[in-house]
Motif scaffolding. Structure first.
Motif, PDB file in Angstrom:
ATOM      1  N   GLU A 156      -0.965  -6.116  25.519  1.00  0.00           N
ATOM      2  CA  GLU A 156      -2.070  -7.009  25.485  1.00  0.00           C
ATOM      3  C   GLU A 156      -3.519  -6.531  25.631  1.00  0.00           C
ATOM      4  O   GLU A 156      -3.800  -5.375  26.162  1.00  0.00           O
ATOM      5  CB  GLU A 156      -1.804  -7.910  26.762  1.00  0.00           C
ATOM      6  CG  GLU A 156      -2.112  -7.004  28.107  1.00  0.00           C
ATOM      7  CD  GLU A 156      -1.889  -8.136  29.438  1.00  0.00           C
ATOM      8  OE1 GLU A 156      -1.479  -9.331  29.192  1.00  0.00           O
ATOM      9  OE2 GLU A 156      -1.947  -7.552  30.334  1.00  0.00           O
ATOM     10  N   ARG A 157      -4.168  -7.211  24.846  1.00  0.00           N
ATOM     11  CA  ARG A 157      -5.754  -7.110  24.809  1.00  0.00           C
ATOM     12  C   ARG A 157      -6.006  -5.575  24.096  1.00  0.00           C
ATOM     13  O   ARG A 157      -7.022  -4.878  24.596  1.00  0.00           O
ATOM     14  CB  ARG A 157      -6.402  -7.101  25.923  1.00  0.00           C
ATOM     15  CG  ARG A 157      -6.370  -8.484  26.756  1.00  0.00           C
ATOM     16  CD  ARG A 157      -7.380  -8.628  27.874  1.00  0.00           C
ATOM     17  NE  ARG A 157      -7.076  -9.874  28.659  1.00  0.00           N
ATOM     18  CZ  ARG A 157      -6.386  -9.979  29.716  1.00  0.00           C
ATOM     19  NH1 ARG A 157      -5.887  -9.084  29.944  1.00  0.00           N
ATOM     20  NH2 ARG A 157      -6.644 -11.068  30.167  1.00  0.00           N
ATOM     21  N   ARG A 193       0.419 -10.081  23.315  1.00  0.00           N
ATOM     22  CA  ARG A 193      -0.593 -11.132  23.416  1.00  0.00           C
ATOM     23  C   ARG A 193      -1.932 -10.701  23.478  1.00  0.00           C
ATOM     24  O   ARG A 193      -2.204  -9.543  23.871  1.00  0.00           O
ATOM     25  CB  ARG A 193      -0.169 -12.011  24.803  1.00  0.00           C
ATOM     26  CG  ARG A 193      -0.232 -11.520  26.056  1.00  0.00           C
ATOM     27  CD  ARG A 193      -0.320 -12.311  27.251  1.00  0.00           C
ATOM     28  NE  ARG A 193      -0.407 -11.488  28.374  1.00  0.00           N
ATOM     29  CZ  ARG A 193      -0.315 -12.214  29.537  1.00  0.00           C
ATOM     30  NH1 ARG A 193       0.061 -13.352  29.620  1.00  0.00           N
ATOM     31  NH2 ARG A 193      -0.600 -11.653  30.560  1.00  0.00           N
ATOM     32  N   TRP A 194      -2.575 -11.436  22.667  1.00  0.00           N
ATOM     33  CA  TRP A 194      -4.134 -11.277  22.657  1.00  0.00           C
ATOM     34  C   TRP A 194      -4.745  -9.869  22.107  1.00  0.00           C
ATOM     35  O   TRP A 194      -5.472  -9.290  22.646  1.00  0.00           O
ATOM     36  CB  TRP A 194      -4.809 -11.350  24.049  1.00  0.00           C
ATOM     37  CG  TRP A 194      -4.268 -12.700  24.699  1.00  0.00           C
ATOM     38  CD1 TRP A 194      -3.991 -13.744  24.088  1.00  0.00           C
ATOM     39  CD2 TRP A 194      -4.088 -12.882  26.086  1.00  0.00           C
ATOM     40  NE1 TRP A 194      -3.395 -14.918  25.308  1.00  0.00           N
ATOM     41  CE2 TRP A 194      -3.398 -14.085  26.363  1.00  0.00           C
ATOM     42  CE3 TRP A 194      -4.053 -11.994  27.253  1.00  0.00           C
ATOM     43  CZ2 TRP A 194      -3.242 -14.640  27.421  1.00  0.00           C
ATOM     44  CZ3 TRP A 194      -3.802 -12.456  28.457  1.00  0.00           C
ATOM     45  CH2 TRP A 194      -3.248 -13.825  28.501  1.00  0.00           C
ATOM     46  N   GLY A 229      -1.419 -15.440  20.495  1.00  0.00           N
ATOM     47  CA  GLY A 229      -2.943 -15.313  20.416  1.00  0.00           C
ATOM     48  C   GLY A 229      -3.183 -13.860  19.735  1.00  0.00           C
ATOM     49  O   GLY A 229      -4.310 -13.192  20.071  1.00  0.00           O
ATOM     50  N   ASN A 230      -2.367 -13.224  18.942  1.00  0.00           N
ATOM     51  CA  ASN A 230      -2.891 -12.173  18.044  1.00  0.00           C
ATOM     52  C   ASN A 230      -3.583 -12.251  16.856  1.00  0.00           C
ATOM     53  O   ASN A 230      -3.299 -13.228  16.303  1.00  0.00           O
ATOM     54  CB  ASN A 230      -1.612 -11.209  18.041  1.00  0.00           C
ATOM     55  CG  ASN A 230      -1.015 -10.835  19.276  1.00  0.00           C
ATOM     56  OD1 ASN A 230      -1.390 -10.100  20.013  1.00  0.00           O
ATOM     57  ND2 ASN A 230       0.377 -11.674  19.388  1.00  0.00           N
TER      58      ASN A 230
END
Length: 263
Positions: A156-157, A193-194, A229-230
């Motif tokens: 993530e992130r 995600r993200w 959310g990618n």
């Protein structure tokens, strides 16, 4: 709260933040590659790896994987800038449970090779054989690999960008080249995600997210995954592969640009 057949149970989702029992601060001047992580934290106390603010880990010589997470449990790779150099993979996770890769900037990894136009236009290892031909074609250089025997992995992130290699285009043959993430049939429960998986017009992905085993019942993400959310851009083939077994895999709210195929 869930009730099935008259029986009631309470379940909860994973926590976004995890409790850290130990932080390992990596000194870029002292780390030897490959860095092998086998720590086994617990649900109540994870082991966190990071680097000092403003520093980065740079792999100058080692091939294979820059960081190998194997047989580990409840490990967090957090807030790191990783430059992979000649390593085929930057972070390779196998046979591990509950590993999170978070807030990492990953770039400049993999094999560049040389494009050989009389061999399907593929990029090949630049070591000529006695007969004058080049080595094998370059493919599957994934920055992050989520491999077999792994469950409950989270990415993530993260910002994954600018691989050393380039993908051959469909003009010549099926694309082959680097990927941001390579999903190699984990056991279950993967979250992406993200993240931003950003290729470029010169250094394009084969797939931004590649899945191993297109025709296998446990191929790709296998089962129980959430992809949300990618941003995935500039793939010569797919922005993400969701073939293989794919049971209970949810993909929503992602943005795909500049690929032959989004999903």
């Amino acid at each position: 709260e869930v009730r099935i057949g008259g029986k009631t149970a309470r379940v909860r989702t994973w926590a976004s933040e995890v409790p850290v029992a130990k932080t390992v601060g990596l000194d870029p001047a002292k780390v030897k590659f490959p860095l092998v992580i086998t720590d086994r934290g617990t649900e109540e106390g994870w082991v966190r790896y990071t680097v000092p603010v403003g520093t980065k880990l740079v792999n100058a010589v080692k091939t294979g994987s820059m960081i190998e997470v194997r047989g580990a449990s409840h490990v967090l790779l957090d807030d790191m800038t990783l430059v992979g150099g000649p390593a085929e993979h930057v972070v390779n996770v196998t046979t591990s449970d509950c590993v999170r890769i978070r807030n990492c900037d990953i770039s400049k990894w993999g094999r560049a090779g040389r494009q050989v136009f009389d061999s399907e236009g593929k990029f090949r290892i630049c070591e000529k054989k006695p007969d004058g031909s080049f080595g094998r074609a370059i493919n599957y250089d994934g920055a992050i690999v989520i491999g077999r025997g792994t469950s409950c992995a989270v990415v993530e992130r993260c910002y994954v960008h600018d691989p050393n290699g380039r993908s051959v285009s469909w003009y010549y043959c099926h694309p082959a080249g680097p990927e941001a993430v390579y999903m190699c049939c984990p056991d279950h429960s993967t979250v992406l995600r993200w993240n931003d998986f950003i290729g470029s017009d010169v250094h394009r992905w084969n797939d931004a997210v590649e899945g191993q085993g297109n025709s296998h019942e446990n191929g790709g993400f296998n089962r129980d995954a959430d992809i949300e959310g990618n941003f995935m851009i500039f793939a010569n083939d797919d922005c993400i592969e969701l073939d293989g077994g794919q049971r209970n895999v949810r993909s929503r709210g992602n943005r795909y640009e500049g690929g032959l195929c989004g999903v």
